[in-house]
Design an enzyme around this catalytic site. Structure first.
Site, PDB file in Angstrom:
ATOM      1  N   GLN A  86       1.992  -5.979  -3.202  1.00 47.22           N
ATOM      2  CA  GLN A  86       2.368  -5.997  -1.847  1.00 47.22           C
ATOM      3  C   GLN A  86       3.854  -5.349  -1.445  1.00 47.22           C
ATOM      4  O   GLN A  86       4.019  -4.301  -2.351  1.00 47.22           O
ATOM      5  CB  GLN A  86       2.457  -7.405  -1.180  1.00 47.22           C
ATOM      6  N   ASP A 118       0.826  -1.229   0.053  1.00 42.03           N
ATOM      7  CA  ASP A 118       0.082  -0.007  -0.013  1.00 42.03           C
ATOM      8  C   ASP A 118       1.008   1.073   0.047  1.00 42.03           C
ATOM      9  O   ASP A 118       0.457   2.314   0.348  1.00 42.03           O
ATOM     10  CB  ASP A 118      -1.121  -0.049   1.071  1.00 42.03           C
ATOM     11  N   LYS A 122       2.141   2.456  -5.022  1.00 47.43           N
ATOM     12  CA  LYS A 122       2.591   1.721  -6.271  1.00 47.43           C
ATOM     13  C   LYS A 122       1.772   1.860  -7.463  1.00 47.43           C
ATOM     14  O   LYS A 122       2.304   2.467  -8.663  1.00 47.43           O
ATOM     15  CB  LYS A 122       3.134   0.168  -6.108  1.00 47.43           C
ATOM     16  N   GLY A 141      -4.283  -4.485  -4.202  1.00 42.74           N
ATOM     17  CA  GLY A 141      -5.107  -3.402  -4.749  1.00 42.74           C
ATOM     18  C   GLY A 141      -4.531  -2.224  -5.101  1.00 42.74           C
ATOM     19  O   GLY A 141      -3.693  -1.457  -4.079  1.00 42.74           O
ATOM     20  N   HIS A 142      -4.442  -1.785  -6.384  1.00 37.48           N
ATOM     21  CA  HIS A 142      -3.667  -0.461  -6.813  1.00 37.48           C
ATOM     22  C   HIS A 142      -4.624   0.549  -7.134  1.00 37.48           C
ATOM     23  O   HIS A 142      -5.418   0.229  -7.999  1.00 37.48           O
ATOM     24  CB  HIS A 142      -2.828  -0.768  -7.926  1.00 37.48           C
TER      25      HIS A 142
HETATM   26  P1  IMP Z   1      -2.759 -12.868   1.771  1.00 34.90           P
HETATM   27  O1  IMP Z   1      -1.610 -12.334   0.947  1.00 34.90           O
HETATM   28  O2  IMP Z   1      -4.054 -12.585   1.484  1.00 34.90           O
HETATM   29  O3  IMP Z   1      -2.467 -14.151   2.012  1.00 34.90           O
HETATM   30  O4  IMP Z   1      -2.493 -12.080   3.088  1.00 34.90           O
HETATM   31  C1  IMP Z   1      -1.139 -12.170   4.029  1.00 34.90           C
HETATM   32  C2  IMP Z   1      -0.706 -10.727   4.656  1.00 34.90           C
HETATM   33  O5  IMP Z   1      -0.556  -9.770   3.522  1.00 34.90           O
HETATM   34  C3  IMP Z   1      -1.991 -10.029   5.226  1.00 34.90           C
HETATM   35  O6  IMP Z   1      -1.230  -9.497   6.430  1.00 34.90           O
HETATM   36  C4  IMP Z   1      -2.489  -9.104   4.227  1.00 34.90           C
HETATM   37  O7  IMP Z   1      -3.361  -8.012   4.948  1.00 34.90           O
HETATM   38  C5  IMP Z   1      -1.118  -8.696   3.531  1.00 34.90           C
HETATM   39  N1  IMP Z   1      -1.382  -8.175   2.000  1.00 34.90           N
HETATM   40  C6  IMP Z   1      -1.885  -8.892   1.116  1.00 34.90           C
HETATM   41  N2  IMP Z   1      -1.755  -8.213  -0.111  1.00 34.90           N
HETATM   42  C7  IMP Z   1      -1.584  -6.866   0.427  1.00 34.90           C
HETATM   43  C8  IMP Z   1      -1.747  -5.700  -0.474  1.00 34.90           C
HETATM   44  O8  IMP Z   1      -1.661  -5.238  -1.491  1.00 34.90           O
HETATM   45  N3  IMP Z   1      -1.655  -4.499   0.494  1.00 34.90           N
HETATM   46  C9  IMP Z   1      -1.197  -4.730   1.863  1.00 34.90           C
HETATM   47  N4  IMP Z   1      -1.159  -5.741   2.429  1.00 34.90           N
HETATM   48  C10 IMP Z   1      -1.412  -7.001   1.667  1.00 34.90           C
END
Ligand code: IMP
Length: 421
Positions: A221, A12, A15, A39-40
């Site tokens: 991420q 977040d 990007k 989520g972009h």
């Molecule tokens: P997962 O990727 O859904 O398995 O989540 C694992 C961890 O990564 C959790 O803490 C999510 O909140 C975090 N996470 C996954 N995708 C994003 C992102 O795009 N932005 C911020 N945190 C993310």
């Protein structure tokens, strides 16, 4: 020029907007890991776009977008995203290509992800999009890949086979049973829709490279969600650091010219896990301004002061050449701004995060305090017209992080971005 763009913190970092700005000088944008957990957000004119799986480059007419082999694709979510773009007048056919080697997120992956999160005492705080269980099947060599969509007979047999095992797990955990015939029917329908988008993207990217087309690898991420280098186990299930761009796309390391890291002027994190500089003061301020709510799950992000221990490590592990600093305007109203320059762990000063999560929980930030600028930065167009206090803050972040700042962003719009020489 081929560039990798990564997030320096916990995701977040903004990007999507930086990618959109860099696309002006790029031909092809590539996603190489993760899925629709990302989520972009990009604002173009009065339109706001939130993209999850499709690279943000799709918003620039004529640019090509590739979803590489290292990603995990939920076909139904992808179709929804394609249709959403079509409804807003954005063309995707012959511009968007998905790797036939990428793994498929299946409904039972989402079910497992949510089931585990809801019943576990040690939650990760995942997005419940099935990302972890899909990568688990990939490593376990029991996953389904995009090319399976192109062979209906084999797809059916594989789904029937997998569902038998999955339902045993569902029974043991008292989760709802999955219905193989429903999945087969939905995925065959999705296959017909997605067929024109499916390609051997490794060969395609090689061909682009030979034609000297410039590529931008869009990291999803952030560094501290990386499965190897992040705050394990509170991480996602892929390599979010720059190395992942090569394995996740099939483009070799010697084709990469530059690594750009995107970092926020403060720190945020969604989901569970230690966060040494977290502070309610900043959280209350930013949430009160309507900022820092997740674009995938809508969750309020946890907020904290800028943490140079994290960004210093991020520079090292990603090989960062240049930084794009975002959300500087989020700090506009503050009298004083804290920056974490080191941690103390068991009485010792450390400059890099420890490997163990239990040690990270014990780390105490060492802060340096900077004066705020108390001015609205949203209309600033150049570095030299930033208030002197803001200039000093930006320069200090660069020095502490160990790379030069090239881009500064002071708002969500394309125009609210300036380049430093
Ligand atoms: P997962 O990727 O859904 O398995 O989540 C694992 C961890 O990564 C959790 O803490 C999510 O909140 C975090 N996470 C996954 N995708 C994003 C992102 O795009 N932005 C911020 N945190 C993310």
């Amino acid at each position: 020029m081929n560039r990798i763009l990564v997030g320096a913190q916990w995701g977040d970092e903004g990007k999507g907007k930086i990618i959109d700005v860099l696309m002006e000088s790029t031909d092809v944008v590539v996603r190489s890991q993760g899925g629709n957990n990302a989520g972009h957000t990009v604002e173009v004119g009065d339109k706001k776009f939130v993209l999850h799986l499709i690279p943000s480059g799709i918003l620039r007419a004529g640019k090509k977008c590739v979803i590489g082999n290292g990603t995990v694709i939920d076909p139904l979510a992808l179709i929804g995203e394609i249709q959403g773009l079509t409804n807003k007048g954005i063309k995707t056919l012959n511009r968007l290509f998905i790797s036939d080697r990428a793994h498929l997120v299946m409904p039972y992956h989402r079910l497992k992800d949510a089931g585990r999160e809801d019943s576990s005492k040690s939650k990760i705080g995942t997005t419940k999009r099935g990302i972890g269980p899909t990568y688990e099947d990939k490593v376990n060599r029991t996953g389904l890949r995009v090319h399976d969509l192109l062979d209906p007979k084999a797809l059916r047999a594989k789904i029937l086979d997998r569902v038998l095992l999955v339902n045993q797990e569902c029974r043991a955990n008292k989760w709802k049973q999955v219905k193989a015939e429903e999945i087969i029917s939905d995925y065959l329908k999705a296959a017909r829709f997605l067929k024109p988008y499916i390609a051997d993207t490794v060969l395609m990217l090689d061909a682009f490279s030979r034609k000297k087309q410039s590529m931008l690898f869009e990291g999803a991420q952030g560094t501290f969600l990386d499965i190897d280098h992040g705050t394990y186990p509170f991480v996602t299930s892929s390599n979010t650091t720059s190395g992942g761009a090569c394995t996740g796309s099939g483009v070799p390391p010697n084709a990469i010219d530059q690594v750009i890291s995107v970092m926020k002027a403060y720190t945020t994190r969604v989901g569970e896990g230690p966060f040494p500089t977290q502070t309610e003061e900043l959280g209350d301020l930013l949430h009160g301004m309507g900022r820092e709510f997740g674009s995938t799950t809508g969750r309020a992000r946890r907020c904290g002061w800028f943490d140079a221990v994290l960004t210093r490590f991020s520079t090292l592990v990603n090989g960062v050449d240049e930084i794009a600093l975002t959300n500087l305007d989020g700090l506009d109203s503050l009298e004083k701004i804290k920056v974490c320059v080191a941690y103390t762990l068991r009485g010792k000063k450390i400059l890099y995060p420890p490997s163990s999560i239990d040690d990270l929980k014990l780390c105490q930030p060492v802060y340096k305090i900077f004066p705020g600028w108390k001015k609205d930065l949203s209309g600033i167009k150049t570095f030299s017209t930033l208030p002197k206090t803001a200039q000093s803050y930006v320069k200090a972040l660069a020095e502490l992080t160990g790379a030069r700042i090239r881009i500064v962003s002071v708002g969500p719009k394309r125009e609210q971005t300036f380049f430093l020489k």
